[in-house]
Design a protein around this motif. Structure first.
Motif, PDB file in Angstrom:
ATOM      1  N   PRO A 228       0.805  -1.228   0.000  1.00  0.00           N
ATOM      2  CA  PRO A 228       0.000   0.000   0.000  1.00  0.00           C
ATOM      3  C   PRO A 228       0.836   1.275   0.000  1.00  0.00           C
ATOM      4  CG  PRO A 228      -0.103  -1.108   2.134  1.00  0.00           C
ATOM      5  CD  PRO A 228       0.558  -2.059   1.195  1.00  0.00           C
ATOM      6  N   ASP A 229       2.119   1.178   0.371  1.00  0.00           N
ATOM      7  CA  ASP A 229       3.002   2.341   0.347  1.00  0.00           C
ATOM      8  C   ASP A 229       3.680   2.535  -1.004  1.00  0.00           C
ATOM      9  OD1 ASP A 229       4.674   0.148   0.412  1.00  0.00           O
ATOM     10  OD2 ASP A 229       5.774   0.767   2.206  1.00  0.00           O
ATOM     11  N   GLY A 230       3.407   1.635  -1.957  1.00  0.00           N
ATOM     12  CA  GLY A 230       3.992   1.755  -3.284  1.00  0.00           C
ATOM     13  C   GLY A 230       5.326   1.073  -3.440  1.00  0.00           C
ATOM     14  N   PHE A 231       5.870   0.511  -2.368  1.00  0.00           N
ATOM     15  CA  PHE A 231       7.140  -0.207  -2.440  1.00  0.00           C
ATOM     16  C   PHE A 231       6.887  -1.702  -2.615  1.00  0.00           C
ATOM     17  CE2 PHE A 231       8.339   3.688  -0.252  1.00  0.00           C
ATOM     18  CZ  PHE A 231       9.543   4.010  -0.869  1.00  0.00           C
ATOM     19  N   LYS A 232       7.841  -2.397  -3.206  1.00  0.00           N
ATOM     20  CA  LYS A 232       7.678  -3.828  -3.433  1.00  0.00           C
ATOM     21  C   LYS A 232       7.558  -4.570  -2.103  1.00  0.00           C
ATOM     22  CE  LYS A 232       9.779  -3.963  -8.010  1.00  0.00           C
ATOM     23  NZ  LYS A 232      10.874  -4.458  -8.871  1.00  0.00           N
ATOM     24  N   LEU A 233       6.813  -5.669  -2.142  1.00  0.00           N
ATOM     25  CA  LEU A 233       6.567  -6.435  -0.930  1.00  0.00           C
ATOM     26  C   LEU A 233       7.863  -7.009  -0.366  1.00  0.00           C
ATOM     27  CD1 LEU A 233       3.326  -8.532  -1.509  1.00  0.00           C
ATOM     28  CD2 LEU A 233       3.590  -6.336  -0.344  1.00  0.00           C
ATOM     29  N   SER A 234       7.888  -7.175   0.937  1.00  0.00           N
ATOM     30  CA  SER A 234       9.044  -7.757   1.603  1.00  0.00           C
ATOM     31  C   SER A 234       9.085  -9.265   1.376  1.00  0.00           C
ATOM     32  CB  SER A 234       8.979  -7.480   3.101  1.00  0.00           C
ATOM     33  OG  SER A 234       7.875  -8.174   3.675  1.00  0.00           O
ATOM     34  N   ASP A 235      10.241  -9.862   1.645  1.00  0.00           N
ATOM     35  CA  ASP A 235      10.371 -11.316   1.544  1.00  0.00           C
ATOM     36  C   ASP A 235       9.387 -12.008   2.487  1.00  0.00           C
ATOM     37  OD1 ASP A 235      12.379 -11.151  -0.326  1.00  0.00           O
ATOM     38  OD2 ASP A 235      14.011 -11.309   1.130  1.00  0.00           O
ATOM     39  N   ASP A 236       9.205 -11.455   3.683  1.00  0.00           N
ATOM     40  CA  ASP A 236       8.305 -12.077   4.661  1.00  0.00           C
ATOM     41  C   ASP A 236       6.863 -12.107   4.148  1.00  0.00           C
ATOM     42  OD1 ASP A 236      10.409 -12.454   6.393  1.00  0.00           O
ATOM     43  OD2 ASP A 236      10.008 -10.658   7.582  1.00  0.00           O
ATOM     44  N   ALA A 237       6.441 -11.006   3.515  1.00  0.00           N
ATOM     45  CA  ALA A 237       5.079 -10.970   2.977  1.00  0.00           C
ATOM     46  C   ALA A 237       4.912 -11.994   1.864  1.00  0.00           C
ATOM     47  CB  ALA A 237       4.757  -9.573   2.464  1.00  0.00           C
ATOM     48  N   GLU A 238       5.925 -12.132   1.025  1.00  0.00           N
ATOM     49  CA  GLU A 238       5.851 -13.096  -0.073  1.00  0.00           C
ATOM     50  C   GLU A 238       5.779 -14.528   0.455  1.00  0.00           C
ATOM     51  OE1 GLU A 238       9.087 -12.242  -2.697  1.00  0.00           O
ATOM     52  OE2 GLU A 238       8.031 -10.584  -3.681  1.00  0.00           O
ATOM     53  N   VAL A 239       6.524 -14.806   1.521  1.00  0.00           N
ATOM     54  CA  VAL A 239       6.483 -16.143   2.117  1.00  0.00           C
ATOM     55  C   VAL A 239       5.077 -16.453   2.623  1.00  0.00           C
ATOM     56  CG1 VAL A 239       7.268 -17.521   4.085  1.00  0.00           C
ATOM     57  CG2 VAL A 239       8.931 -16.257   2.705  1.00  0.00           C
ATOM     58  N   GLU A 240       4.434 -15.473   3.240  1.00  0.00           N
ATOM     59  CA  GLU A 240       3.071 -15.687   3.739  1.00  0.00           C
ATOM     60  C   GLU A 240       2.089 -15.899   2.590  1.00  0.00           C
ATOM     61  OE1 GLU A 240       1.478 -13.521   7.070  1.00  0.00           O
ATOM     62  OE2 GLU A 240       3.388 -12.480   7.338  1.00  0.00           O
ATOM     63  N   ILE A 241       2.254 -15.165   1.508  1.00  0.00           N
ATOM     64  CA  ILE A 241       1.362 -15.345   0.354  1.00  0.00           C
ATOM     65  C   ILE A 241       1.581 -16.720  -0.270  1.00  0.00           C
ATOM     66  CG2 ILE A 241       0.855 -14.527  -1.987  1.00  0.00           C
ATOM     67  CD1 ILE A 241       1.370 -11.685  -0.960  1.00  0.00           C
ATOM     68  N   GLU A 242       2.842 -17.172  -0.340  1.00  0.00           N
ATOM     69  CA  GLU A 242       3.124 -18.522  -0.842  1.00  0.00           C
ATOM     70  C   GLU A 242       2.383 -19.574  -0.026  1.00  0.00           C
ATOM     71  OE1 GLU A 242       7.590 -18.273  -2.863  1.00  0.00           O
ATOM     72  OE2 GLU A 242       7.371 -18.887  -0.781  1.00  0.00           O
ATOM     73  N   ALA A 243       2.379 -19.396   1.281  1.00  0.00           N
ATOM     74  CA  ALA A 243       1.690 -20.357   2.152  1.00  0.00           C
ATOM     75  C   ALA A 243       0.188 -20.345   1.883  1.00  0.00           C
ATOM     76  CB  ALA A 243       1.967 -20.022   3.618  1.00  0.00           C
ATOM     77  N   LEU A 244      -0.377 -19.183   1.630  1.00  0.00           N
ATOM     78  CA  LEU A 244      -1.805 -19.090   1.336  1.00  0.00           C
ATOM     79  C   LEU A 244      -2.135 -19.702  -0.023  1.00  0.00           C
ATOM     80  CD1 LEU A 244      -2.520 -15.480   2.660  1.00  0.00           C
ATOM     81  CD2 LEU A 244      -3.230 -17.641   3.699  1.00  0.00           C
ATOM     82  N   VAL A 245      -1.205 -19.572  -0.994  1.00  0.00           N
ATOM     83  CA  VAL A 245      -1.408 -20.224  -2.289  1.00  0.00           C
ATOM     84  C   VAL A 245      -1.532 -21.733  -2.093  1.00  0.00           C
ATOM     85  CG1 VAL A 245      -0.348 -20.767  -4.520  1.00  0.00           C
ATOM     86  CG2 VAL A 245      -0.257 -18.430  -3.646  1.00  0.00           C
ATOM     87  N   ALA A 246      -0.680 -22.287  -1.258  1.00  0.00           N
ATOM     88  CA  ALA A 246      -0.701 -23.726  -1.014  1.00  0.00           C
ATOM     89  C   ALA A 246      -1.993 -24.173  -0.337  1.00  0.00           C
ATOM     90  CB  ALA A 246       0.498 -24.120  -0.154  1.00  0.00           C
ATOM     91  N   GLU A 247      -2.575 -23.309   0.493  1.00  0.00           N
ATOM     92  CA  GLU A 247      -3.809 -23.664   1.192  1.00  0.00           C
ATOM     93  C   GLU A 247      -5.016 -23.689   0.256  1.00  0.00           C
ATOM     94  OE1 GLU A 247      -4.502 -21.218   4.582  1.00  0.00           O
ATOM     95  OE2 GLU A 247      -2.504 -21.581   5.435  1.00  0.00           O
ATOM     96  N   GLY A 248      -4.927 -22.962  -0.864  1.00  0.00           N
ATOM     97  CA  GLY A 248      -6.030 -22.954  -1.817  1.00  0.00           C
ATOM     98  C   GLY A 248      -6.931 -21.745  -1.665  1.00  0.00           C
ATOM     99  N   VAL A 249      -7.871 -21.626  -2.575  1.00  0.00           N
ATOM    100  CA  VAL A 249      -8.783 -20.479  -2.610  1.00  0.00           C
ATOM    101  C   VAL A 249      -9.790 -20.569  -1.462  1.00  0.00           C
ATOM    102  CG1 VAL A 249     -10.536 -19.269  -3.964  1.00  0.00           C
ATOM    103  CG2 VAL A 249      -8.533 -20.259  -5.105  1.00  0.00           C
ATOM    104  N   GLU A 250      -9.984 -19.468  -0.774  1.00  0.00           N
ATOM    105  CA  GLU A 250     -11.002 -19.363   0.272  1.00  0.00           C
ATOM    106  C   GLU A 250     -11.958 -18.252  -0.143  1.00  0.00           C
ATOM    107  OE1 GLU A 250     -10.702 -17.702   4.615  1.00  0.00           O
ATOM    108  OE2 GLU A 250      -9.947 -19.760   4.610  1.00  0.00           O
ATOM    109  N   PRO A 251     -13.018 -18.591  -0.871  1.00  0.00           N
ATOM    110  CA  PRO A 251     -13.869 -17.551  -1.457  1.00  0.00           C
ATOM    111  C   PRO A 251     -14.683 -16.787  -0.422  1.00  0.00           C
ATOM    112  CG  PRO A 251     -14.840 -19.711  -1.793  1.00  0.00           C
ATOM    113  CD  PRO A 251     -13.485 -19.952  -1.207  1.00  0.00           C
ATOM    114  N   ALA A 252     -14.974 -15.530  -0.776  1.00  0.00           N
ATOM    115  CA  ALA A 252     -15.841 -14.707   0.056  1.00  0.00           C
ATOM    116  C   ALA A 252     -17.293 -15.145  -0.143  1.00  0.00           C
ATOM    117  CB  ALA A 252     -15.679 -13.237  -0.329  1.00  0.00           C
TER     118      ALA A 252
END
Length: 452
Positions: free
Chosen positions: A121-145
């Motif tokens: 949201p600040d316009g800077f590229k995501l940190s390594d830690d944020a990317e690791v968390e997103i990778e973990a969520l990709v593995a968990e699969g889609v959780e639709p609203a």
């Protein structure tokens, strides 16, 4: 982790690969979009939004739609910018109060490749830690609203024009480019409209190249990785300067009036020298990577300017700039980061700073773009197969050790894996050209043999 999801999705600059080949498939893009949506929607049910830009690759349509599906399925509202430079996403994400910015691009790679880059949201590229968390969520699969919470998508028709105004605002007030003839090579990429428009609006005589994208000609024998055609046009037209952008316009290579090419090191040397003299070089140092030439380091030291080196990748340059309070950094490849103006490398903004110095000093491009004599540097790329680990082979380790011993005290050796392609990059510097070629050749030969 699901079998079809690699353990490591993110490289040095987002997710990248050949389109329609894992991990760069439409299905994976949908999963990544859904995972990013889950990540940024945590902590509340209020409306959230994401800005998406892309370059001119044919596969951009596919990934744009897939990401939109994944994001909206988790309740994110999507704002589609269409073809814009990568730095436009970095600038417009906070401007439009978005939680996330996404750029669909493989930068300087050929059209068959594509990638997904993330901005916070600040316009800077995501940190390594944020990317690791997103990778973990990709593995968990889609959780639709829930159905009533599905997000919306909207086209933003004036994204390019918003970016153009921001870029022009970095050029000194009251200064014009009247009388300056510029060749601009847009690499048939994301800046094919914005870059010529900015230069023309500032008064330059513009000779455009690489402005007819067809989805498959991005970076094809043009742009910052292939500046030869632009150099020929500079000489043929008697232009004052040439500007070569890459496919997503976050890097720049300059060409002087004689057709000589200036890389990012020379551009950074000029900016650091001038900014230091004007008292506006924050921290008294330039941030560059381990790939920057030893000649740059010597040039800066002679002027009392420090050099902070990082790993390869503009995101690591920016991270060091932010942690150390520096405002100028970049890479030899042409990423020039000026945090006074932008959150990431911006080839067009960097070019405008160079043009401003030409106008201010009334000096030629060749005078400004040749700040130091480079130490001979040789870089060779060795491609290896999936699953191979040639750097672990005993004969490769032995060749590297021998090369380091040969260069001790007179140069340096750098061996690294590319974060975006299956390549091992072998780079060395020393004053003796024959020795340089010998040590690099021996290391490359050992790696090639181990990869067979």
């Amino acid at each position: 982790m699901a079998k079809d999801i690699p353990p490591k999705l993110f490289g040095t600059d987002g997710v990248r690969g050949t389109a329609n080949t894992a991990p760069m498939t439409a299905e994976m893009a949908l999963r990544i979009g859904a995972a990013a949506g889950r990540y940024f929607r945590r902590g509340g049910s209020a409306a959230h939004r994401v800005v998406i830009g892309k370059d001119t690759r044919l596969s951009g349509y596919m990934f744009e739609n897939a990401l939109t599906a994944g994001l909206t399925s988790t309740g994110m509202n999507v704002l589609l910018l269409g073809p814009v430079p990568t730095p436009a996403v970095g600038l417009l994400t906070p401007s439009m109060r978005a939680d996330l910015g996404i750029m669909i691009s493989a930068s300087h790679n050929p059209h068959q490749d594509n990638g997904i880059k993330f901005f916070g949201p600040d316009g800077f590229k995501l940190s390594d830690d944020a990317e690791v968390e997103i990778e973990a969520l990709v593995a968990e699969g889609v959780e639709p609203a829930q159905a009533e919470n599905i997000g919306r998508a909207k086209r933003i028709d004036d994204g390019r024009f918003r970016y153009i105004e921001r870029v022009k605002s970095s050029f000194p007030q009251g200064m014009t480019l009247e009388g300056v003839k510029v060749v601009i090579d847009c690499a048939n990429g994301a800046a094919y409209r914005a870059a010529p428009e900015v230069l023309w609006e500032l008064g330059a005589e513009v000779i455009p190249m690489g402005v007819t994208p067809n989805g498959k000609n991005i970076n094809a024998n043009c742009g910052s990785t292939k500046p030869q055609a632009a150099a020929e046009q500079v000489v043929a037209h008697g232009a004052d300067v040439g500007i070569c952008l890459d496919g997503d316009a976050d890097r720049v290579i300059l060409i002087d009036e004689t057709g000589a090419v200036a890389d990012g090191d020379q551009i950074m040397a000029l900016f650091a020298e001038r900014w230091a003299a004007e008292g506006r070089l924050a921290g008294g140092a330039l941030v560059a990577t381990v790939m920057s030439n030893l000649g740059l380091e010597r040039f800066l030291a002679e002027r009392g300017v420090g050099l902070e080196r990082t790993g390869v990748g503009d995101r690591y340059v920016v991270e060091r700039m932010r942690s150390g309070g520096f405002n100028l950094g970049g890479e030899q490849s042409g990423h020039i980061v000026m945090t006074d103006y932008a959150t990431t490398g911006d080839g067009l903004m960097a070019a405008l700073q160079f043009l401003a110095e030409m106008v201010r000093s009334n000096a030629s491009a060749s005078t400004l773009a040749r700040r130091f004599e480079t130490v001979p540097q040789l870089l060779r790329n060795v491609r290896y197969g999936a699953g191979d680990a040639p750097l672990e082979a005993a004969e490769v380790k032995s060749a590297i050790a021998a090369a380091e011993t040969a260069l001790s005290g007179s140069g340096r050796l750098l061996i690294r894996k590319s974060g975006t392609e299956p390549l091992i990059r072998v780079m060395a510097e020393c004053e003796n050209q024959a020795q340089l070629e010998q040590v690099v050749g021996q290391v490359v030969e050992a790696i090639e043999t181990a990869s067979l």
